[in-house]
Design an enzyme around this catalytic site. Sequence first.
Site, PDB file in Angstrom:
ATOM      1  N   PHE A  11      -7.296   0.233  -7.218  1.00  0.00           N
ATOM      2  CA  PHE A  11      -6.831  -0.926  -7.968  1.00  0.00           C
ATOM      3  C   PHE A  11      -7.112  -2.216  -7.192  1.00  0.00           C
ATOM      4  CE2 PHE A  11      -3.759  -3.688 -10.102  1.00  0.00           C
ATOM      5  CZ  PHE A  11      -4.009  -3.357 -11.421  1.00  0.00           C
ATOM      6  N   VAL A  66      -2.323   1.626  -3.631  1.00  0.00           N
ATOM      7  CA  VAL A  66      -1.522   0.458  -3.283  1.00  0.00           C
ATOM      8  C   VAL A  66      -0.725   0.054  -4.520  1.00  0.00           C
ATOM      9  CG1 VAL A  66      -1.536  -1.935  -2.483  1.00  0.00           C
ATOM     10  CG2 VAL A  66      -3.258  -0.332  -1.624  1.00  0.00           C
ATOM     11  N   VAL A  67       0.592  -0.002  -4.367  1.00  0.00           N
ATOM     12  CA  VAL A  67       1.471  -0.445  -5.442  1.00  0.00           C
ATOM     13  C   VAL A  67       2.225  -1.655  -4.912  1.00  0.00           C
ATOM     14  CG1 VAL A  67       3.302   0.216  -7.046  1.00  0.00           C
ATOM     15  CG2 VAL A  67       1.706   1.960  -6.196  1.00  0.00           C
ATOM     16  N   ILE A  68       1.964  -2.810  -5.525  1.00  0.00           N
ATOM     17  CA  ILE A  68       2.600  -4.054  -5.104  1.00  0.00           C
ATOM     18  C   ILE A  68       3.630  -4.451  -6.153  1.00  0.00           C
ATOM     19  CG2 ILE A  68       2.250  -6.504  -4.577  1.00  0.00           C
ATOM     20  CD1 ILE A  68      -0.571  -5.780  -3.608  1.00  0.00           C
ATOM     21  N   GLU A  71       6.776  -8.392 -11.381  1.00  0.00           N
ATOM     22  CA  GLU A  71       7.957  -8.975 -12.003  1.00  0.00           C
ATOM     23  C   GLU A  71       8.695  -7.992 -12.897  1.00  0.00           C
ATOM     24  OE1 GLU A  71       6.697 -12.500 -13.999  1.00  0.00           O
ATOM     25  OE2 GLU A  71       5.979 -13.420 -12.159  1.00  0.00           O
ATOM     26  N   THR A  72       8.165  -6.787 -13.075  1.00  0.00           N
ATOM     27  CA  THR A  72       8.790  -5.842 -13.993  1.00  0.00           C
ATOM     28  C   THR A  72       9.225  -4.580 -13.260  1.00  0.00           C
ATOM     29  OG1 THR A  72       6.744  -4.673 -14.548  1.00  0.00           O
ATOM     30  CG2 THR A  72       7.252  -6.666 -15.814  1.00  0.00           C
ATOM     31  N   HIS A  74       8.050  -1.732 -13.644  1.00  0.00           N
ATOM     32  CA  HIS A  74       6.901  -0.822 -13.512  1.00  0.00           C
ATOM     33  C   HIS A  74       6.686  -0.375 -12.061  1.00  0.00           C
ATOM     34  CE1 HIS A  74       3.203   1.065 -14.817  1.00  0.00           C
ATOM     35  NE2 HIS A  74       2.538   0.428 -13.871  1.00  0.00           N
ATOM     36  N   ASN A  98       0.559  11.434   2.288  1.00  0.00           N
ATOM     37  CA  ASN A  98       0.805  10.376   1.311  1.00  0.00           C
ATOM     38  C   ASN A  98       0.488   9.010   1.917  1.00  0.00           C
ATOM     39  OD1 ASN A  98       1.667   8.620  -0.641  1.00  0.00           O
ATOM     40  ND2 ASN A  98       3.663   9.561  -0.927  1.00  0.00           N
ATOM     41  N   ARG A 112      -0.746  -2.996   6.554  1.00  0.00           N
ATOM     42  CA  ARG A 112      -0.611  -1.534   6.535  1.00  0.00           C
ATOM     43  C   ARG A 112      -1.938  -0.834   6.275  1.00  0.00           C
ATOM     44  NH1 ARG A 112       3.788  -4.036   5.803  1.00  0.00           N
ATOM     45  NH2 ARG A 112       5.829  -3.158   6.237  1.00  0.00           N
TER      46      ARG A 112
END
Length: 139
Positions: A11, A66-68, A71-72, A74, A98, A112
């Site tokens: 992503f 990568v999950v940043i 505003e929600t 999700h 992981n 990271r």
Amino acid sequence: MAKFLIVEARFYDHLNDMLVAGAKAALKAKGHEVEVITVPGSLEIPGTIAMAAEAQLYDGFVAIGVVIRGETYHFEIVAGESARGIMALTMDGIAIGNGILTVENEAQALVRADPKQKDKGGEAAVAAMALLNLQNRFN
């Protein structure tokens, strides 16, 4: 020598490139063979690992993504469910490291992901190798 599959949710290209580079370097430093496959998002990583494990083509796996936080809500779903899926597979005896980063912002992710800083991709590969060693010991 073992064969590892890195499953990456691509992503953020620049961050993924660093995570994958760190994971590949750690695995190759120990003489292992490495392949990389890309999936649409972090939620697809556990399912892909499950399919690959079922095919018995690989000895171990490294999850990269990568999950940043946005505003929600999700973020919580993706972070929690991808981790839960990986943990469930690990509890079934699959050797998985992981390396899915779950961070507040891109600056945290950059530190990271960078192999010259925290090298979380490399750390995930080391964890996968450790679990494979344990799996071999107990089998």
